[in-house]
Design an enzyme around this catalytic site. Structure first.
Site, PDB file in Angstrom:
ATOM      1  N   GLU A 157     -21.236  10.870  29.695  1.00 33.87           N
ATOM      2  CA  GLU A 157     -21.263  12.193  29.184  1.00 33.87           C
ATOM      3  C   GLU A 157     -22.460  12.718  28.341  1.00 33.87           C
ATOM      4  O   GLU A 157     -22.898  13.896  28.524  1.00 33.87           O
ATOM      5  CB  GLU A 157     -20.174  11.933  27.928  1.00 33.87           C
ATOM      6  CG  GLU A 157     -18.721  11.749  28.682  1.00 33.87           C
ATOM      7  CD  GLU A 157     -18.475  10.080  28.362  1.00 33.87           C
ATOM      8  OE1 GLU A 157     -19.396   9.232  28.795  1.00 33.87           O
ATOM      9  OE2 GLU A 157     -17.414   9.528  28.141  1.00 33.87           O
ATOM     10  N   CYS A 215     -19.188   9.601  22.435  1.00 35.07           N
ATOM     11  CA  CYS A 215     -19.462  10.681  23.293  1.00 35.07           C
ATOM     12  C   CYS A 215     -18.546  11.866  22.592  1.00 35.07           C
ATOM     13  O   CYS A 215     -18.946  12.987  23.025  1.00 35.07           O
ATOM     14  CB  CYS A 215     -18.944  10.069  24.630  1.00 35.07           C
ATOM     15  SG  CYS A 215     -19.921   9.066  25.434  1.00 35.07           S
TER      16      CYS A 215
HETATM   17  C1  AOF Z   1     -20.197   3.056  29.103  1.00 30.92           C
HETATM   18  N1  AOF Z   1     -20.538   3.936  29.759  1.00 30.92           N
HETATM   19  O1  AOF Z   1     -20.558   6.106  30.413  1.00 30.92           O
HETATM   20  C2  AOF Z   1     -18.835   5.201  28.798  1.00 30.92           C
HETATM   21  C3  AOF Z   1     -18.499   3.909  28.485  1.00 30.92           C
HETATM   22  O2  AOF Z   1     -21.562  -0.393  23.989  1.00 30.92           O
HETATM   23  P1  AOF Z   1     -21.427   0.889  24.217  1.00 30.92           P
HETATM   24  O3  AOF Z   1     -21.852   1.804  23.189  1.00 30.92           O
HETATM   25  O4  AOF Z   1     -22.082   1.050  25.592  1.00 30.92           O
HETATM   26  O5  AOF Z   1     -19.853   1.207  24.567  1.00 30.92           O
HETATM   27  C4  AOF Z   1     -19.378   0.848  25.698  1.00 30.92           C
HETATM   28  C5  AOF Z   1     -17.719   1.230  25.976  1.00 30.92           C
HETATM   29  O6  AOF Z   1     -17.892   2.628  25.904  1.00 30.92           O
HETATM   30  C6  AOF Z   1     -17.092   0.728  26.968  1.00 30.92           C
HETATM   31  O7  AOF Z   1     -16.406  -0.522  26.694  1.00 30.92           O
HETATM   32  C7  AOF Z   1     -16.229   1.891  27.344  1.00 30.92           C
HETATM   33  O8  AOF Z   1     -14.768   1.529  26.492  1.00 30.92           O
HETATM   34  C8  AOF Z   1     -16.692   3.227  26.665  1.00 30.92           C
HETATM   35  N2  AOF Z   1     -17.048   4.296  27.494  1.00 30.92           N
HETATM   36  N3  AOF Z   1     -19.114   2.792  28.491  1.00 30.92           N
HETATM   37  O9  AOF Z   1     -20.750   1.892  29.336  1.00 30.92           O
HETATM   38  C9  AOF Z   1     -19.875   5.165  29.661  1.00 30.92           C
HETATM   39  N4  AOF Z   1     -18.104   6.564  28.919  1.00 30.92           N
HETATM   40 ZN    ZN Z   2     -19.082   7.172  25.134  1.00 33.92          ZN
END
Ligand code: AOF
Ligand code: ZN
Length: 361
Positions: free
Chosen positions: A42, A74
């Site tokens: 996003e 996001c």
């Molecule tokens: C991702 N990529 O595009 C989206 C995710 O540790 P973080 O901050 O990278 O967060 C990971 C979590 O974020 C992941 O387990 C999922 O639930 C959410 N969405 N994660 O790596 C993305 N949109």
């Molecule tokens: Zn996210």
């Protein structure tokens, strides 16, 4: 979904995600999650904007997150941009998100549509859904066989069963999963490297199941252990041999099942704790049978080569004891079939997995 796929192999143990921003029937922004720890899809889509997204719609393959992880939520970025509508494919089973992302957007006045092409979007992330809810790696059993179900000739020769294109595909698969696992029988027979030999792709962690620590010091696995992380799981290996392997840079773990063999369930729990979300299981027959019996296999990928070897002693993909009656067979559902060069690729999900891993709608 096409954008999401570009992240394959680079985002684990996080999901692959793609996002598109639409205004007046035009795409004004697009992005995907490109690597672990990097910006989410996003935010990358928002970063690509060349005009205001006020009142625009975002299409995203996974529910936007609303938590502070390695990156800020996001949902915050979506609200800042004044995006008016968010269309979501998969629901996020991550307990930190799990419906809270969609709810937060709705409460802030954004129009939210869920379950858009959900089945197709869910198919992008079977690994993530399994690992985030169970904590053990998603295991894909892969083998290549002839039309008569052989993985080698009666002399044991197995190079090659499938054609070049299928073999290249296997290397792409190895890049996609975090681990690759083989039994000592396969290592002794083939002396494999179990790495990825393709430009710009990465190699998985190698896991060898070797109950009695028979792995030869001069095997290619041992000789390359400093280059490619390697774990050897054993049950009844002696301390001295274990120390020798450790000196070569191998991580040696004892996971005995009480009957002199490796406890595969416990091994999966251990590997999950190490952060491994997925494993490509490249057999052979004995380990494949044990893995099925232990119930650790979520998916089967079979390459079928248009040839016949024959021979009653020629190896088959799954050996061991097997079941006594057809009614006791392990069941799978066909997910996809495709032609790869002259070979056929059949992809199946374990029936239990199908019911167990996806979040309820
Ligand atoms: C991702 N990529 O595009 C989206 C995710 O540790 P973080 O901050 O990278 O967060 C990971 C979590 O974020 C992941 O387990 C999922 O639930 C959410 N969405 N994660 O790596 C993305 N949109
Ligand atoms: Zn996210």
């Amino acid at each position: 979904m096409e954008l999401a796929k570009r992240g394959r192999g680079w985002t684990n143990p996080n999901p692959v995600v793609g996002a598109v921003i639409m205004k007046d029937g035009r795409i004004i922004g697009e992005g995907y999650h490109a690597r672990f720890g990097g910006l989410h899809a996003e935010r990358n889509a928002i970063a690509s904007l060349r005009e205001s997204a006020r009142g625009a719609a975002m299409y995203v393959t996974l529910e936007p997150c609303c938590h502070y992880g390695k990156t800020p939520p996001c949902t915050e970025a979506i609200l800042e941009q004044g995006i008016g509508r968010v269309v979501i494919g998969s629901r996020d089973p991550n307990p930190k998100v799990a419906g809270k992302g969609a709810a937060l957007l709705r409460e802030a006045g954004v129009e939210v549509e869920e379950d858009f092409l959900r089945k197709e979007c869910d198919q992008l992330n079977p690994v993530f859904f399994h690992y985030i809810t169970k904590g053990t790696p998603y295991v894909v059993m892969k083998y290549a066989m002839t039309l008569d179900g052989k993985i080698a000739t009666c002399t044991g020769a197995s190079k090659w069963i499938t054609g070049e294109k299928a073999r290249e595909r296997v290397h792409c698969l190895r890049h996609q999963y975090m681990g690759i696992m083989a039994g000592i029988g396969t290592v002794l027979a083939d002396d494999p490297l179990l790495n990825v030999r393709l430009e710009g792709k990465k190699s998985p962690v190698r896991i060898i199941c070797d109950s009695r620590l028979r792995l030869p010091k001069d095997s290619r696995i041992c000789r390359t252990a400093r280059e490619y992380p390697t774990i050897v799981a054993h049950a009844a290996g002696n301390q001295e041999t274990a120390a020798c392997l450790e000196e070569l840079g191998i991580r040696v773990v004892a996971v005995p099942d009480g009957a002199g063999r490796v406890d595969l369930k416990k091994l999966m729990e251990f590997l999950g704790r190490q952060g491994l979300d997925s494993i490509l299981l490249e057999g052979g027959g004995e380990l494949n049978e044990s893995a099925l019996q232990a119930g650790i296999v979520q998916e089967v990928k079979v390459f079928v080569a248009p040839k016949i070897f024959g021979g009653s002693g020629a190896k088959t993909p799954v050996t061991g004891k097997g079941v006594a009656l057809p009614g006791e067979a392990r069941l799978f559902s066909l997910e996809a079939m495709s032609q790869v060069g002259e070979d056929l690729l059949l992809e199946y999900r374990a029936r239990e997995e199908e019911q167990g891993c996806l979040p309820e709608s």
